[in-house]
Design a protein around this motif. Sequence first.
Motif, PDB file in Angstrom:
ATOM      1  N   VAL A 228      -4.389  -9.076   4.611  1.00 20.37           N
ATOM      2  CA  VAL A 228      -3.349  -9.482   3.660  1.00 20.37           C
ATOM      3  C   VAL A 228      -2.734  -8.246   3.009  1.00 20.37           C
ATOM      4  CG1 VAL A 228      -2.842 -10.845   1.607  1.00 20.37           C
ATOM      5  CG2 VAL A 228      -4.597 -11.634   3.231  1.00 20.37           C
ATOM      6  N   GLU A 229      -1.398  -8.177   3.036  1.00 16.05           N
ATOM      7  CA  GLU A 229      -0.657  -7.086   2.414  1.00 16.05           C
ATOM      8  C   GLU A 229       0.250  -7.632   1.322  1.00 16.05           C
ATOM      9  OE1 GLU A 229       1.449  -4.980   5.422  1.00 16.05           O
ATOM     10  OE2 GLU A 229      -0.332  -4.515   6.605  1.00 16.05           O
ATOM     11  N   LEU A 230       0.623  -6.761   0.397  1.00 16.26           N
ATOM     12  CA  LEU A 230       1.459  -7.182  -0.724  1.00 16.26           C
ATOM     13  C   LEU A 230       2.779  -7.783  -0.260  1.00 16.26           C
ATOM     14  CD1 LEU A 230       1.760  -7.296  -3.809  1.00 16.26           C
ATOM     15  CD2 LEU A 230       2.766  -4.994  -3.705  1.00 16.26           C
ATOM     16  N   SER A 231       3.378  -7.204   0.797  1.00 18.13           N
ATOM     17  CA  SER A 231       4.667  -7.697   1.280  1.00 18.13           C
ATOM     18  C   SER A 231       4.574  -9.064   1.936  1.00 18.13           C
ATOM     19  CB  SER A 231       5.280  -6.697   2.273  1.00 18.13           C
ATOM     20  OG  SER A 231       4.436  -6.541   3.402  1.00 18.13           O
ATOM     21  N   ASN A 232       3.348  -9.547   2.197  1.00 14.10           N
ATOM     22  CA  ASN A 232       3.163 -10.884   2.786  1.00 14.10           C
ATOM     23  C   ASN A 232       3.361 -12.006   1.769  1.00 14.10           C
ATOM     24  OD1 ASN A 232       0.211  -9.716   4.590  1.00 14.10           O
ATOM     25  ND2 ASN A 232       2.344  -9.543   5.199  1.00 14.10           N
ATOM     26  N   LEU A 233       3.123 -11.717   0.498  1.00 14.08           N
ATOM     27  CA  LEU A 233       2.878 -12.786  -0.459  1.00 14.08           C
ATOM     28  C   LEU A 233       4.116 -13.625  -0.784  1.00 14.08           C
ATOM     29  CD1 LEU A 233       0.388 -11.068  -2.934  1.00 14.08           C
ATOM     30  CD2 LEU A 233      -0.094 -12.424  -0.895  1.00 14.08           C
ATOM     31  N   HIS A 234       5.317 -13.138  -0.490  1.00 11.30           N
ATOM     32  CA  HIS A 234       6.497 -13.948  -0.822  1.00 11.30           C
ATOM     33  C   HIS A 234       6.692 -15.104   0.149  1.00 11.30           C
ATOM     34  CE1 HIS A 234       8.918 -12.222   2.476  1.00 11.30           C
ATOM     35  NE2 HIS A 234       9.859 -13.084   2.163  1.00 11.30           N
ATOM     36  N   ARG A 235       5.955 -15.103   1.269  1.00 10.10           N
ATOM     37  CA  ARG A 235       6.166 -16.143   2.268  1.00 10.10           C
ATOM     38  C   ARG A 235       4.871 -16.695   2.869  1.00 10.10           C
ATOM     39  NH1 ARG A 235       6.607 -11.186   4.339  1.00 10.10           N
ATOM     40  NH2 ARG A 235       5.800 -10.744   6.431  1.00 10.10           N
TER      41      ARG A 235
ATOM     42  N   SER B 165      -2.975 -12.710  -4.772  1.00 12.06           N
ATOM     43  CA  SER B 165      -3.026 -11.269  -5.017  1.00 12.06           C
ATOM     44  C   SER B 165      -4.441 -10.719  -4.872  1.00 12.06           C
ATOM     45  CB  SER B 165      -2.480 -10.953  -6.412  1.00 12.06           C
ATOM     46  OG  SER B 165      -1.105 -11.260  -6.494  1.00 12.06           O
ATOM     47  N   GLN B 166      -5.437 -11.501  -5.232  1.00 14.50           N
ATOM     48  CA  GLN B 166      -6.814 -11.022  -5.116  1.00 14.50           C
ATOM     49  C   GLN B 166      -7.300 -10.940  -3.665  1.00 14.50           C
ATOM     50  OE1 GLN B 166      -5.810 -13.768  -6.750  1.00 14.50           O
ATOM     51  NE2 GLN B 166      -7.313 -15.435  -6.646  1.00 14.50           N
ATOM     52  N   HIS B 167      -6.485 -11.421  -2.734  1.00 14.33           N
ATOM     53  CA  HIS B 167      -6.852 -11.361  -1.319  1.00 14.33           C
ATOM     54  C   HIS B 167      -6.339 -10.097  -0.633  1.00 14.33           C
ATOM     55  CE1 HIS B 167      -6.931 -16.064  -1.350  1.00 14.33           C
ATOM     56  NE2 HIS B 167      -8.014 -15.538  -1.890  1.00 14.33           N
ATOM     57  N   LEU B 168      -5.605  -9.257  -1.345  1.00 16.07           N
ATOM     58  CA  LEU B 168      -5.029  -8.067  -0.726  1.00 16.07           C
ATOM     59  C   LEU B 168      -6.114  -7.213  -0.075  1.00 16.07           C
ATOM     60  CD1 LEU B 168      -2.406  -7.022  -3.433  1.00 16.07           C
ATOM     61  CD2 LEU B 168      -1.979  -8.170  -1.244  1.00 16.07           C
ATOM     62  N   GLY B 169      -5.843  -6.791   1.162  1.00 14.99           N
ATOM     63  CA  GLY B 169      -6.786  -5.969   1.904  1.00 14.99           C
ATOM     64  C   GLY B 169      -7.879  -6.741   2.608  1.00 14.99           C
ATOM     65  N   ARG B 170      -7.939  -8.048   2.419  1.00 17.22           N
ATOM     66  CA  ARG B 170      -8.980  -8.857   3.049  1.00 17.22           C
ATOM     67  C   ARG B 170      -8.461  -9.455   4.359  1.00 17.22           C
ATOM     68  NH1 ARG B 170     -12.839 -10.562  -0.556  1.00 17.22           N
ATOM     69  NH2 ARG B 170     -14.010 -11.084   1.344  1.00 17.22           N
ATOM     70  N   PRO B 171      -9.334  -9.816   5.284  1.00 12.31           N
ATOM     71  CA  PRO B 171      -8.893 -10.401   6.564  1.00 12.31           C
ATOM     72  C   PRO B 171      -8.187 -11.746   6.362  1.00 12.31           C
ATOM     73  CG  PRO B 171     -11.170  -9.634   6.691  1.00 12.31           C
ATOM     74  CD  PRO B 171     -10.791  -9.601   5.244  1.00 12.31           C
TER      75      PRO B 171
END
Length: 233
Positions: free
Chosen positions: A55-62, A68-74
């Motif tokens: 999960v990357e920050l740029s993913n979260l809009h879609r 947000s707490q999932h950033l960097g996780r599979p």
Amino acid sequence: MRHSRQTLLWGSEGQQKLASARVAIVGLGGLGCPAALYLAAAGVGTLRLIDADQVELSNLHRQVLYRSQHLGRPKAEMARRQLQALDPQCQVEEEAQFLDEGNVDRLLKGVDLVLDCVDGLATKLLLNRFCVTKGIPLVTASANRWQCRVQLVDGGPCLACLHGAEARANGSCDSLGVAGPLLGMAGSFQALLAQRRLVGLAPAADQLHLFDGESLAWRQWQLQPDPDCPHCQ
């Protein structure tokens, strides 16, 4: 009853078909997230989630499964946790791998239907070839900028009839941009086509569905099989 509203549409027999179905979702981005949510909520018995990304920050809009707490996780792990929180009875199998020629047989073994939610045309054509060869229904979709496209491949014209059998350079939402709700619409439409196919309300398998987010218009194109297609002819 959890599924009472939809059971009014297709009856207890149709709901049992969903409960016994095994569906693979290849790609857990903007298409795979809403598709997975609706299939899990509908009571599909087993979902196999295939994606090696994090999960990357740029993913979260879609990509609406992630927080947000999932950033960097599979993605596969986070998606599994979210779906099982939605419905603990849904069996969710996570495969933190990218699908390719070497593992496609293993990763898709035993499934009843496949959702193509990936970006790259090469992987889409691989999924198309595998599913057509094995007789597995495939619901494929793509989206970028203001447009999305959805197609059911199930005994009619296949993806290679539309694009050709060889992958060519094409843009993705990473390079072209995309409006987030378009992916939600396309992924939800994939889930709807999948549900109808699984319960026996088979939709037409010779149509390409397109939505234009600038004109706010849906269109359907009648597809014709390519008589020279190496996969479905």
